[in-house]
Design a protein around this motif. Structure first.
Motif, PDB file in Angstrom:
ATOM      1  N   ALA A 109       7.735   9.812 -17.927  1.00  0.00           N
ATOM      2  CA  ALA A 109       7.571  10.382 -16.588  1.00  0.00           C
ATOM      3  C   ALA A 109       8.286   9.529 -15.555  1.00  0.00           C
ATOM      4  O   ALA A 109       8.595   8.364 -15.799  1.00  0.00           O
ATOM      5  N   ARG A 110       8.501  10.141 -14.405  1.00  0.00           N
ATOM      6  CA  ARG A 110       8.959   9.404 -13.231  1.00  0.00           C
ATOM      7  C   ARG A 110       7.840   9.457 -12.211  1.00  0.00           C
ATOM      8  O   ARG A 110       7.258  10.521 -11.953  1.00  0.00           O
ATOM      9  N   TYR A 111       7.536   8.300 -11.660  1.00  0.00           N
ATOM     10  CA  TYR A 111       6.517   8.175 -10.632  1.00  0.00           C
ATOM     11  C   TYR A 111       7.201   7.777  -9.323  1.00  0.00           C
ATOM     12  O   TYR A 111       8.141   6.985  -9.320  1.00  0.00           O
ATOM     13  N   VAL A 112       6.711   8.349  -8.244  1.00  0.00           N
ATOM     14  CA  VAL A 112       7.231   8.073  -6.916  1.00  0.00           C
ATOM     15  C   VAL A 112       6.137   7.383  -6.106  1.00  0.00           C
ATOM     16  O   VAL A 112       4.977   7.801  -6.149  1.00  0.00           O
ATOM     17  N   ALA A 113       6.527   6.340  -5.383  1.00  0.00           N
ATOM     18  CA  ALA A 113       5.626   5.667  -4.458  1.00  0.00           C
ATOM     19  C   ALA A 113       6.168   5.872  -3.052  1.00  0.00           C
ATOM     20  O   ALA A 113       7.366   5.708  -2.822  1.00  0.00           O
ATOM     21  N   ILE A 114       5.283   6.241  -2.140  1.00  0.00           N
ATOM     22  CA  ILE A 114       5.643   6.410  -0.731  1.00  0.00           C
ATOM     23  C   ILE A 114       4.759   5.466   0.070  1.00  0.00           C
ATOM     24  O   ILE A 114       3.527   5.547   0.016  1.00  0.00           O
ATOM     25  N   ALA A 115       5.422   4.542   0.788  1.00  0.00           N
ATOM     26  CA  ALA A 115       4.704   3.514   1.529  1.00  0.00           C
ATOM     27  C   ALA A 115       3.792   4.151   2.572  1.00  0.00           C
ATOM     28  O   ALA A 115       4.145   5.140   3.218  1.00  0.00           O
ATOM     29  N   LYS A 136       0.871  -1.173   0.000  1.00  0.00           N
ATOM     30  CA  LYS A 136       0.000   0.000   0.000  1.00  0.00           C
ATOM     31  C   LYS A 136       0.911   1.227   0.000  1.00  0.00           C
ATOM     32  O   LYS A 136       1.777   1.368   0.860  1.00  0.00           O
ATOM     33  N   ALA A 137       0.703   2.091  -0.986  1.00  0.00           N
ATOM     34  CA  ALA A 137       1.546   3.277  -1.118  1.00  0.00           C
ATOM     35  C   ALA A 137       0.766   4.362  -1.837  1.00  0.00           C
ATOM     36  O   ALA A 137      -0.155   4.079  -2.610  1.00  0.00           O
ATOM     37  N   ASP A 138       1.140   5.595  -1.572  1.00  0.00           N
ATOM     38  CA  ASP A 138       0.633   6.715  -2.350  1.00  0.00           C
ATOM     39  C   ASP A 138       1.549   6.866  -3.553  1.00  0.00           C
ATOM     40  O   ASP A 138       2.775   6.786  -3.428  1.00  0.00           O
ATOM     41  N   VAL A 139       0.957   7.063  -4.726  1.00  0.00           N
ATOM     42  CA  VAL A 139       1.713   7.170  -5.968  1.00  0.00           C
ATOM     43  C   VAL A 139       1.525   8.576  -6.520  1.00  0.00           C
ATOM     44  O   VAL A 139       0.401   9.070  -6.615  1.00  0.00           O
ATOM     45  N   PHE A 140       2.643   9.201  -6.873  1.00  0.00           N
ATOM     46  CA  PHE A 140       2.637  10.570  -7.387  1.00  0.00           C
ATOM     47  C   PHE A 140       3.461  10.634  -8.661  1.00  0.00           C
ATOM     48  O   PHE A 140       4.479   9.958  -8.780  1.00  0.00           O
TER      49      PHE A 140
END
Length: 164
Positions: free
Chosen positions: A156-162, A90-94
């Motif tokens: 693009a580059r996508y970042v995931a933050i747990a 589970k992570a937020d994806v930006f």
């Protein structure tokens, strides 16, 4: 950016409900719901979305550039989210940053495909997120022309933050 091959055709098979959850998430955002996006396929690597031109037409009768950019952003976000769900994370994806190139006008329904960029590695992305709580991955997408090739390309580059 360069034209990459089209994703292989795939039916939107959804035995575990991941595509239905993604479609529900898209519909939960009013601006996205208004776009009338449909999930056309996912083969475990490439996510294909479509939308009717009538919802995205500009003053020249072709697809609005902002709609193309939005669809490629959403398809790219979706492919990252699907990989995270498959890994049980589970992570937020930006979206961290993106570049777009408009190559040709699109006078047909929008058909967008997104997948990891060449050289990007899902296993490394997932392992980094597990170990550091944050990871990024490069994604590419394009809008297909009916006669073949790309109308628009997106990187693009996508970042995931747990999530805790």
């Amino acid at each position: 950016m360069s034209v990459h091959p089209l994703c292989p055709p795939s039916a939107p098979s959804d035995p575990d409900g991941a595509l239905a959850r993604l479609a529900d998430h898209y519909r939960s955002m009013p601006p996205v719901a208004a776009m009338d996006i449909r999930i056309e396929g996912y083969d475990g690597h490439c996510l294909r979305l479509s939308a009717p031109l009538a919802r995205h037409v500009n003053d020249k009768g072709c697809a609005f550039g902002g709609s193309l950019a939005s669809m490629m952003t959403l398809a790219s976000w979706g492919v990252v989210s699907l990989h995270l769900e498959r890994a049980g994370l589970k992570a937020d994806v930006f979206v961290a940053d993106s570049q777009i190139g408009y190559l040709a006008p699109l006078f047909a329904d929008l058909a967008v495909e997104a997948e990891a960029a060449p050289g990007a590695n899902w296993e490394t992305f997932i392992a980094t997120l597990r170990n550091r709580g944050r990871a990024r991955i490069a994604i590419v997408a394009h809008a297909r022309l009916p006669e073949g090739g790309s109308a628009t390309e997106f990187a693009a580059r996508y970042v995931a933050i747990a999530k805790p």
